[in-house]
Write a protein that holds these residues in place. Structure first.
Motif, PDB file in Angstrom:
ATOM      1  N   SER A  75       0.571  32.273 -11.075  1.00 18.15           N
ATOM      2  CA  SER A  75       1.724  32.892 -11.724  1.00 18.15           C
ATOM      3  C   SER A  75       1.310  33.518 -13.054  1.00 18.15           C
ATOM      4  CB  SER A  75       2.831  31.862 -11.946  1.00 18.15           C
ATOM      5  OG  SER A  75       2.380  30.825 -12.814  1.00 18.15           O
ATOM      6  N   MET A  76       2.233  34.325 -13.597  1.00 13.25           N
ATOM      7  CA  MET A  76       1.964  35.037 -14.847  1.00 13.25           C
ATOM      8  C   MET A  76       2.848  34.486 -15.962  1.00 13.25           C
ATOM      9  SD  MET A  76      -0.320  37.395 -14.236  1.00 13.25           S
ATOM     10  CE  MET A  76      -1.003  38.354 -12.865  1.00 13.25           C
ATOM     11  N   LYS A  77       2.332  34.574 -17.196  1.00 16.94           N
ATOM     12  CA  LYS A  77       3.098  34.151 -18.360  1.00 16.94           C
ATOM     13  C   LYS A  77       2.676  35.022 -19.531  1.00 16.94           C
ATOM     14  CE  LYS A  77       4.615  29.767 -20.431  1.00 16.94           C
ATOM     15  NZ  LYS A  77       4.341  28.294 -20.493  1.00 16.94           N
ATOM     16  N   ASN A  78       3.670  35.504 -20.309  1.00 14.70           N
ATOM     17  CA  ASN A  78       3.332  36.298 -21.485  1.00 14.70           C
ATOM     18  C   ASN A  78       2.520  35.457 -22.464  1.00 14.70           C
ATOM     19  OD1 ASN A  78       4.664  38.449 -20.448  1.00 14.70           O
ATOM     20  ND2 ASN A  78       6.469  38.271 -21.763  1.00 14.70           N
ATOM     21  N   ILE A  79       1.539  36.066 -23.093  1.00 17.30           N
ATOM     22  CA  ILE A  79       0.620  35.311 -23.955  1.00 17.30           C
ATOM     23  C   ILE A  79       1.355  34.633 -25.105  1.00 17.30           C
ATOM     24  CG2 ILE A  79       0.026  37.270 -25.444  1.00 17.30           C
ATOM     25  CD1 ILE A  79      -2.891  36.189 -25.377  1.00 17.30           C
ATOM     26  N   GLU A  80       2.452  35.255 -25.623  1.00 17.43           N
ATOM     27  CA  GLU A  80       3.171  34.630 -26.722  1.00 17.43           C
ATOM     28  C   GLU A  80       3.941  33.385 -26.277  1.00 17.43           C
ATOM     29  OE1 GLU A  80       5.891  38.014 -25.248  1.00 17.43           O
ATOM     30  OE2 GLU A  80       3.749  37.578 -25.431  1.00 17.43           O
ATOM     31  N   ASP A  81       4.106  33.200 -24.955  1.00 14.73           N
ATOM     32  CA  ASP A  81       4.830  32.030 -24.439  1.00 14.73           C
ATOM     33  C   ASP A  81       3.889  30.912 -24.007  1.00 14.73           C
ATOM     34  OD1 ASP A  81       7.234  33.398 -24.810  1.00 14.73           O
ATOM     35  OD2 ASP A  81       7.114  34.324 -22.827  1.00 14.73           O
ATOM     36  N   ILE A  82       2.572  31.139 -24.072  1.00 10.01           N
ATOM     37  CA  ILE A  82       1.595  30.105 -23.695  1.00 10.01           C
ATOM     38  C   ILE A  82       1.608  28.992 -24.750  1.00 10.01           C
ATOM     39  CG2 ILE A  82      -0.861  29.632 -23.335  1.00 10.01           C
ATOM     40  CD1 ILE A  82       0.235  31.197 -21.059  1.00 10.01           C
ATOM     41  N   VAL A  83       1.560  27.731 -24.306  1.00 11.74           N
ATOM     42  CA  VAL A  83       1.518  26.592 -25.234  1.00 11.74           C
ATOM     43  C   VAL A  83       0.333  25.705 -24.872  1.00 11.74           C
ATOM     44  CG1 VAL A  83       4.006  26.621 -25.647  1.00 11.74           C
ATOM     45  CG2 VAL A  83       3.077  25.246 -23.770  1.00 11.74           C
ATOM     46  N   ALA A  84      -0.058  24.879 -25.831  1.00 13.48           N
ATOM     47  CA  ALA A  84      -1.151  23.941 -25.578  1.00 13.48           C
ATOM     48  C   ALA A  84      -0.795  23.062 -24.383  1.00 13.48           C
ATOM     49  CB  ALA A  84      -1.411  23.088 -26.819  1.00 13.48           C
ATOM     50  N   GLY A  85      -1.765  22.849 -23.518  1.00 13.49           N
ATOM     51  CA  GLY A  85      -1.548  22.067 -22.298  1.00 13.49           C
ATOM     52  C   GLY A  85      -1.385  22.927 -21.064  1.00 13.49           C
ATOM     53  N   ASP A  86      -1.025  24.220 -21.235  1.00 15.94           N
ATOM     54  CA  ASP A  86      -0.986  25.117 -20.080  1.00 15.94           C
ATOM     55  C   ASP A  86      -2.392  25.259 -19.521  1.00 15.94           C
ATOM     56  OD1 ASP A  86       1.703  25.567 -20.169  1.00 15.94           O
ATOM     57  OD2 ASP A  86       1.567  27.457 -21.294  1.00 15.94           O
ATOM     58  N   VAL A  87      -2.490  25.408 -18.202  1.00 17.15           N
ATOM     59  CA  VAL A  87      -3.795  25.565 -17.552  1.00 17.15           C
ATOM     60  C   VAL A  87      -3.880  26.993 -17.035  1.00 17.15           C
ATOM     61  CG1 VAL A  87      -5.343  24.761 -15.741  1.00 17.15           C
ATOM     62  CG2 VAL A  87      -3.838  23.130 -16.922  1.00 17.15           C
ATOM     63  N   VAL A  88      -4.914  27.707 -17.475  1.00 16.98           N
ATOM     64  CA  VAL A  88      -5.061  29.116 -17.110  1.00 16.98           C
ATOM     65  C   VAL A  88      -6.230  29.266 -16.147  1.00 16.98           C
ATOM     66  CG1 VAL A  88      -4.094  29.905 -19.282  1.00 16.98           C
ATOM     67  CG2 VAL A  88      -6.560  29.597 -19.087  1.00 16.98           C
ATOM     68  N   LYS A  89      -6.222  30.373 -15.438  1.00 12.92           N
ATOM     69  CA  LYS A  89      -7.285  30.704 -14.505  1.00 12.92           C
ATOM     70  C   LYS A  89      -8.439  31.338 -15.264  1.00 12.92           C
ATOM     71  CE  LYS A  89      -8.084  33.306 -10.196  1.00 12.92           C
ATOM     72  NZ  LYS A  89      -7.429  34.207  -9.199  1.00 12.92           N
ATOM     73  N   GLY A  90      -9.653  30.850 -15.028  1.00 17.58           N
ATOM     74  CA  GLY A  90     -10.822  31.376 -15.729  1.00 17.58           C
ATOM     75  C   GLY A  90     -11.831  31.966 -14.769  1.00 17.58           C
ATOM     76  N   MET A  91     -13.014  32.299 -15.299  1.00 17.12           N
ATOM     77  CA  MET A  91     -14.080  32.929 -14.530  1.00 17.12           C
ATOM     78  C   MET A  91     -14.526  31.994 -13.400  1.00 17.12           C
ATOM     79  SD  MET A  91     -17.568  34.670 -16.030  1.00 17.12           S
ATOM     80  CE  MET A  91     -18.081  33.164 -16.846  1.00 17.12           C
ATOM     81  N   ASP A  92     -14.871  32.607 -12.251  1.00 16.46           N
ATOM     82  CA  ASP A  92     -15.358  31.871 -11.071  1.00 16.46           C
ATOM     83  C   ASP A  92     -14.343  30.858 -10.571  1.00 16.46           C
ATOM     84  OD1 ASP A  92     -17.767  33.268 -11.259  1.00 16.46           O
ATOM     85  OD2 ASP A  92     -18.622  31.774 -12.613  1.00 16.46           O
ATOM     86  N   GLY A  93     -13.022  31.149 -10.805  1.00 18.65           N
ATOM     87  CA  GLY A  93     -11.977  30.281 -10.291  1.00 18.65           C
ATOM     88  C   GLY A  93     -11.772  29.020 -11.085  1.00 18.65           C
ATOM     89  N   SER A  94     -12.387  28.895 -12.250  1.00 23.78           N
ATOM     90  CA  SER A  94     -12.245  27.678 -13.058  1.00 23.78           C
ATOM     91  C   SER A  94     -10.813  27.544 -13.567  1.00 23.78           C
ATOM     92  CB  SER A  94     -13.214  27.721 -14.234  1.00 23.78           C
ATOM     93  OG  SER A  94     -12.927  28.825 -15.071  1.00 23.78           O
ATOM     94  N   GLU A  95     -10.430  26.312 -13.856  1.00 25.58           N
ATOM     95  CA  GLU A  95      -9.129  26.027 -14.433  1.00 25.58           C
ATOM     96  C   GLU A  95      -9.354  25.489 -15.843  1.00 25.58           C
ATOM     97  OE1 GLU A  95      -6.893  23.479 -11.890  1.00 25.58           O
ATOM     98  OE2 GLU A  95      -6.901  24.885 -10.196  1.00 25.58           O
ATOM     99  N   ASN A  96      -8.940  26.273 -16.833  1.00 26.84           N
ATOM    100  CA  ASN A  96      -9.214  25.955 -18.235  1.00 26.84           C
ATOM    101  C   ASN A  96      -7.923  25.610 -18.950  1.00 26.84           C
ATOM    102  OD1 ASN A  96     -11.884  26.642 -17.704  1.00 26.84           O
ATOM    103  ND2 ASN A  96     -11.591  28.784 -18.331  1.00 26.84           N
ATOM    104  N   GLU A  97      -7.929  24.483 -19.648  1.00 25.20           N
ATOM    105  CA  GLU A  97      -6.721  24.049 -20.344  1.00 25.20           C
ATOM    106  C   GLU A  97      -6.661  24.698 -21.729  1.00 25.20           C
ATOM    107  OE1 GLU A  97      -4.533  19.965 -21.961  1.00 25.20           O
ATOM    108  OE2 GLU A  97      -6.227  19.825 -20.578  1.00 25.20           O
ATOM    109  N   VAL A  98      -5.432  25.154 -22.069  1.00 24.97           N
ATOM    110  CA  VAL A  98      -5.222  25.776 -23.381  1.00 24.97           C
ATOM    111  C   VAL A  98      -5.175  24.685 -24.438  1.00 24.97           C
ATOM    112  CG1 VAL A  98      -3.657  27.161 -24.781  1.00 24.97           C
ATOM    113  CG2 VAL A  98      -3.996  27.713 -22.357  1.00 24.97           C
ATOM    114  N   GLU A  99      -6.049  24.810 -25.438  1.00 16.25           N
ATOM    115  CA  GLU A  99      -6.051  23.848 -26.536  1.00 16.25           C
ATOM    116  C   GLU A  99      -5.144  24.308 -27.673  1.00 16.25           C
ATOM    117  OE1 GLU A  99     -10.165  23.698 -27.533  1.00 16.25           O
ATOM    118  OE2 GLU A  99     -10.650  22.194 -26.008  1.00 16.25           O
TER     119      GLU A  99
END
Length: 898
Positions: free
Chosen positions: A763-787
């Motif tokens: 799913s998509m989320k505007n960058i200004e609405d991202i909060v710590a703890g959200d998990v985003v899609k990264g390179m090579d399919g990685s799942e990276n948690e927003v700090e």
């Protein structure tokens, strides 16, 4: 959607316009055939030879013209022209225009054509655009041709159209007519003829005057009026081409008039030899002026009248009321010539002359020897010109360049669009003689009227640039727009009927910003954008200028300045252990706040010039044997903070419980404190009072977000200059050991609000609405948690857009390409992101032609990079700090979080 579908096809509105223009052109061509007599009959129907000839002679062709029909109803002087495209039910139908095609074509023509001349056939009558109804004539009135119009078809109606054969000359004119004398009152046959002068208009005789009559017995030597009448009918003006326009006009018309006069009484008249004309018993002898006894003489010779004494009989001049008066037609041949009209060469055509030339002839009456006049001996003199009134029209078709629109020179761009030109006409008249005494007389040069347009078909397109005047108040155009309109020329003076303006491209308008300073912050502007290089800083002041926009329009500010701030700094009392609240040496820079606490004590050193403040503290020293632990107690290597005090049940003792810095509070030790001077146990069974070595935090330093702090120890002397690429500095103290810490401020390379970030679930989320703890899609399919979501001000930087998309990113942000990490400005990336350079090396320059990596392995070629800098300095922009491989997807592009 397949965007190529329908490519190359003529648009619906353009087809409607083309059909309307072709219907109008066809109707005009048919009408010309009818009124000029060039057609082959009264009836015209599509497909017949006559209509094919019309199309060919008027250069009308194509599929649209094959769908036109027309009929001329001579019984009602009505011309109908319609489009004959129909379906199986005889309803009007044009492929691609729908069932309302007829109404659309009529609507397109109604702005240019009288509403009484255009309408739609509804199956009963023609419903005209002006609201009236026109009945369809019966075939009896239309040359026995049935009028078969499909229902819904557009129809042009022209009333009062007279065919060439039925047209009437409305000009008033004189004509001469002769009649045979016939019989007298007793029924006896008479010889001779009667001459009448008639005033006519068309075929109507308005007035008739008897000029002369010779209804009697034959009289030798009398005027031959029958011959005169024949001469009056001659119209053989010769060399008419030369007479049209100017040039050898006199010679041409003189010759023509001479030819017309050649049969008017200029002949010999027989005289019987030795005739006793006076009944005196003696034959009279005719003696010619030259003394010869010829038996004939010329009636046009003045010499006879001048030599009366040579006759056996005398002559007297009759009274003027008895003189002969007659006219000859101007006549002549039609022709053409080339001549310039308003600078354009045109072929001028003209018919034969209309009008007449009036002459008189003196009458001479012979007298007998006894002095009596003899009606049998009469002679007429040479024709003498009295008046001339010759006229005709000059006609031509001249190109549209002969008269451009009157506003052509108004500074806009004009181009010729379409049209066949001007049909023009002028009058040519000859109303005077250069010399009327000669035979024939010499007429004066013709007089020409001004050219006037009888029909105009010229359309010009005017283009106007839309600049500042088209922008709202207090705005200017950074990119000009364009609008156009067509002008239909209406006359030979350049007057036009313009259409409404059509905006092709609107101007790009931006507000005019007059810059002003905000001296409370460095590079601050209340309006406009900061120009830090306009004025050099001094040792005590930051200096800059605020620039207005657009450049050269908005005014710049004068020099802006603010005192360079000095950060507050703790004094020597900071970090000491004292028995009472410190009161001196609190700050080495800045102003000290009040000291709070009862040990440890805290205070701050506040900058007086707008710089950063410094936090300071001092521990309370504890005398030996006291249970009051003012210092930090360490248990199992962890720093223990906080003090929880509870009362014992007996009210005499208190338990003091310390807890760890994280996790569940753990009883590490307790104190039993009774009455004063009682024995106390200061045991610390769970830890040690030896402080571990201080340690700096490895977290990033963010502009405007304090300092990263200490992994072990307490923070002091914290400084954050709030400028990317500069260093945060602070101290970490544990026990009696203090170390210095520093960290380069993380670059505020950022994305604009509204940038879509792809989450791990797709799913998509505007960058200004991202909060710590959200998990985003990264390179090579990685799942990276927003700090952390980082928010900065754009300040004076630009935003960039790819391939015409939204402006969304600053120049230093790294993007993954087929050839590794690249940034629009890698030098800025290097200066602001030392950690990124250390991890990944120097990025390449991102340019047009690079292939960017997108989600799911997709790639896109970079076709364009656009920049824009018209944004407020305080506009927020965003970045994410994520764990894992430090990457995420922004608007579908793979980016690094540095």
């Amino acid at each position: 959607m397949d965007e190529t579908r329908g490519a190359g096809l003529l648009g619906s509105e353009a087809r409607v316009k083309n059909y309307g223009q072709n219907l109008e052109g066809f109707a005009a061509a048919i009408q010309n055939e009818i009124v000029t007599g060039q057609g082959t009959g009264n009836a015209f129907l599509g497909g017949s030879d006559s209509v094919d000839a019309v199309l060919a002679s008027n250069a009308l062709s194509g599929a649209m013209m094959n769908e036109m029909d027309a009929v001329y109803c001579d019984g009602s002087d009505l011309q109908l022209t319609w489009m004959d495209s129909r379906d199986a039910d005889d309803n009007f139908f044009v492929k691609g225009l729908g069932r309302q095609a007829g109404e659309r074509i009529v609507a397109g023509l109604s702005g240019r054509i009288d509403g009484a001349q255009i309408g739609v056939y509804d199956g009963i009558s023609i419903q005209m655009a002006d609201g009236t109804a026109q009945a369809v004539p019966s075939e009896v009135n239309c040359g026995s041709v049935a009028v078969d119009i499909p229902v819904g078809a557009p129809v042009m109606v022209f009333a009062n159209i007279a065919a060439a054969a039925g047209q009437v000359d409305l000009a008033q004119r004189y004509e001469y007519r002769t009649e045979e004398c016939g019989v007298d009152g007793q029924g006896n046959p008479q010889s001779g003829s009667v001459l009448y002068r008639e005033l006519k208009q068309g075929n109507e005789i308005l007035d008739s005057v008897l000029v002369s009559s010779n209804c009697s017995a034959d009289v030798t030597g009398q005027t031959d009026l029958a011959l005169l009448g024949e001469a009056l009918s001659h119209t053989n003006l010769t060399d008419g081409v030369n007479f049209a326009g100017s040039g050898a006009t006199g010679t041409a018309i003189e010759t023509a008039l001479e030819n017309n006069l050649s049969e008017v009484e200029c002949r010999e008249v027989e005289q019987a030899p030795n005739t006793d004309t006076d009944n005196d018993g003696i034959n009279d002898t005719y003696v010619a002026p030259d003394g010869a006894t010829d038996q004939s003489y010329s009636t046009c010779s003045e010499a006879i009248a001048l030599a009366q004494t040579n006759y056996d009989f005398n002559e007297v001049e009759a009274g003027s009321e008895d003189w002969n008066v007659f006219t000859t037609a101007c006549g002549g041949a039609s022709g053409s010539k080339n001549e310039e009209i308003n600078g354009e060469v045109a072929t001028i055509s003209y018919p034969a002359y209309s009008g007449e030339v009036t002459y008189r002839q003196k009458v001479y009456v012979g007298t007998l020897d006894d002095g009596t006049e003899s009606e049998t001996l009469q002679r007429v003199g040479k024709p003498e010109a009295q008046s001339i009134n010759c006229y005709r029209s000059n006609m031509a078709t001249v190109s549209c360049n002969a008269q451009r629109p009157a506003d052509y020179g108004n500074g806009n761009t004009w181009t010729f669009k379409s049209g066949s030109g001007f049909d023009v006409e002028r009058t040519e008249t000859v109303t005077d003689f250069e010399d009327a005494t000669t035979t024939p007389p010499r007429p004066a040069d013709p007089n020409y009227g001004s050219w006037a347009a009888t029909a105009v078909d010229c359309v010009w397109t005017e283009e106007e640039v839309l600049g500042d005047d088209a922008c709202p108040a207090n705005h200017v155009a950074t990119v000009d727009g364009l609008r156009t309109r067509d002008h239909n020329v209406t006359d030979l003076n350049g007057n036009t009927t313009p259409t409404a303006w059509t905006t092709i491209t609107p101007p790009t308008c931006v507000p005019v910003v007059n810059a002003s300073c905000n001296n409370s912050v460095r590079n601050g502007c209340s309006a406009g954008s900061a120009n830090d290089g306009a004025h050099p800083d001094t040792g005590s002041e930051y200096r800059w200028r605020c620039d207005g926009s657009p450049s050269g329009v908005g005014s710049n500010s004068p020099m802006c300045a603010m005192t360079i701030p000095v950060d507050g700094q703790c004094g020597s009392a900071d970090g000491t252990a004292v028995s009472s609240k410190p009161t001196s040496n609190l700050c080495s820079e800045g102003s000290a706040s009040s000291v709070s606490g009862s040990g440890p004590w805290t205070w701050s050193c506040n900058s007086t010039t707008g710089g950063a403040n410094d936090s300071c503290s001092a521990e309370k020293s504890v005398p030996p044997g006291s249970c009051d632990y003012g210092g930090t107690i360490y248990a199992n290597g962890a720093s223990i903070t906080g003090l929880i005090t509870t009362s014992c049940g007996n009210g005499e003792k208190t338990h003091r419980q310390r807890k760890c810095c994280s996790g569940t509070p753990t009883m590490l030790y307790y104190e039993e404190c009774g009455a004063a001077n009682s024995n106390v146990s200061c045991a610390n069974p769970h830890g040690t009072t030896s402080a571990p070595a201080p340690q700096c935090s490895s977290s990033d330093c963010i502009a405007g977000a304090g300092v990263p702090g200490c992994s072990v120890g307490s923070v002091s002397n914290a400084s954050n200059p709030n400028v990317a690429g500069h260093s945060c500095t602070w101290k970490c103290t544990s026990g009696s050991t203090t170390i210095n810490c520093s960290k380069t401020i993380a670059a505020d390379n950022c994305f604009a609000a509204g940038t879509h970030v792809t989450l791990a679930d797709g799913s998509m989320k505007n960058i200004e609405d991202i909060v710590a703890g959200d998990v985003v899609k990264g390179m090579d399919g990685s799942e990276n948690e927003v700090e952390e979501t980082l928010v900065h001000s754009l300040k004076d930087r630009k935003l960039y857009a790819f391939n015409g998309e939204a402006f969304f990113v600053t120049a230093e942000h790294p993007f993954m390409t087929e050839n590794g990490w690249k940034a629009i400005d890698p030098v800025m990336t290097e200066s602001l992101n030392a950690d990124f350079i250390a991890e990944n090396g120097m990025p390449g320059v991102l340019t047009v032609g690079d292939v960017l990596v997108k989600e799911n392995g997709d790639k896109v070629k970079l076709e364009s990079i656009e920049s824009r800098d018209r944004y407020p300095h305080e506009m927020p922009v965003y970045n994410l700090r994520v764990d894992g491989n430090s990457t995420y997807y922004a608007d579908g592009y793979l980016v690094h979080n540095k």
